[in-house]
Design a protein around this motif. Structure first.
Motif, PDB file in Angstrom:
ATOM      1  N   UNK A 105       0.851  -1.182   0.000  1.00 28.66           N
ATOM      2  CA  UNK A 105       0.000   0.000   0.000  1.00 28.66           C
ATOM      3  C   UNK A 105       0.884   1.226   0.000  1.00 28.66           C
ATOM      4  N   UNK A 106       0.362   2.333  -0.501  1.00 26.52           N
ATOM      5  CA  UNK A 106       1.132   3.570  -0.538  1.00 26.52           C
ATOM      6  C   UNK A 106       0.248   4.746  -0.156  1.00 26.52           C
ATOM      7  N   UNK A 116      -3.348   0.789  -3.462  1.00 31.04           N
ATOM      8  CA  UNK A 116      -2.726  -0.497  -3.161  1.00 31.04           C
ATOM      9  C   UNK A 116      -2.428  -1.230  -4.462  1.00 31.04           C
ATOM     10  N   UNK A 117      -1.570  -2.215  -4.351  1.00 31.05           N
ATOM     11  CA  UNK A 117      -1.236  -3.001  -5.519  1.00 31.05           C
ATOM     12  C   UNK A 117      -0.434  -4.225  -5.146  1.00 31.05           C
ATOM     13  N   UNK A 133       3.502  -4.761 -12.393  1.00 27.47           N
ATOM     14  CA  UNK A 133       2.878  -3.947 -11.366  1.00 27.47           C
ATOM     15  C   UNK A 133       1.361  -3.988 -11.564  1.00 27.47           C
ATOM     16  N   UNK A 134       0.661  -4.524 -10.575  1.00 30.81           N
ATOM     17  CA  UNK A 134      -0.791  -4.595 -10.605  1.00 30.81           C
ATOM     18  C   UNK A 134      -1.329  -3.590  -9.599  1.00 30.81           C
ATOM     19  N   UNK A 135      -2.187  -2.691 -10.035  1.00 31.23           N
ATOM     20  CA  UNK A 135      -2.813  -1.728  -9.127  1.00 31.23           C
ATOM     21  C   UNK A 135      -4.223  -2.178  -8.796  1.00 31.23           C
ATOM     22  N   UNK A 136      -4.548  -2.143  -7.493  1.00 32.23           N
ATOM     23  CA  UNK A 136      -5.898  -2.444  -7.064  1.00 32.23           C
ATOM     24  C   UNK A 136      -6.787  -1.205  -7.170  1.00 32.23           C
ATOM     25  N   UNK A 137      -6.172  -0.042  -6.997  1.00 35.58           N
ATOM     26  CA  UNK A 137      -6.883   1.223  -7.057  1.00 35.58           C
ATOM     27  C   UNK A 137      -5.979   2.251  -7.730  1.00 35.58           C
TER      28      UNK A 137
END
Length: 140
Positions: A105-106, A116-117, A133-137
């Motif tokens: 998370x960042x 998050x990712x 790199x997979x981003x959740x949001x």
């Protein structure tokens, strides 16, 4: 038609985690904190040279980034949009053969993550050869 498979003996099965598991986990953790979490361009470039293969490819939502120089520019540009954010791993990397994954998370330190990712790496000769790199949001 049935497909027959030969039963494997224990010695024929490669273990999921080999002797390089610690190295692979360390590469992934350093990538999160010392590449994408680093504001100092010189330190970031030094770490990229140390942990990435020269021809590494980063697959990000914006497209493919090829080579160390392009990765440094991408990470620097990303940091400039939110230099006060910290990247926090959610647990430890999961290593499988020559790959690993790590959720993170960042956001501002001490606050819930703004986004998050999950990162997934492939390692070749002790260096990151590919990063997904997979981003959740979407970053705010």
């Amino acid at each position: 038609m049935t497909r027959q498979t030969k039963a494997k003996k224990a010695e024929d099965v490669r273990l999921s985690v080999g002797e390089d598991a610690d190295l692979i986990a360390t590469l992934l953790k350093r990538n999160v904190s010392e590449v994408f979490g680093e504001n100092d361009p010189e330190r970031r470039r030094a770490v990229i040279r140390e942990i990435y293969a020269e021809d590494a490819v980063v697959h990000a939502p914006v497209g493919a980034i090829v080579g160390r120089h392009a990765l440094d520019k991408f990470a620097g540009d990303l940091r400039s949009t939110h230099p006060h954010y910290v990247y926090t791993p959610f647990g430890e990397p999961q290593v499988l053969h020559d790959s690993a994954r790590l959720a993170w998370g960042s956001g501002p330190e001490g606050e819930p993550p703004a986004f998050t990712g999950e990162d997934f790496i492939l390692v070749r000769n002790g260096k990151i050869a590919a990063l997904y790199i997979y981003l959740d949001s979407v970053p705010v």
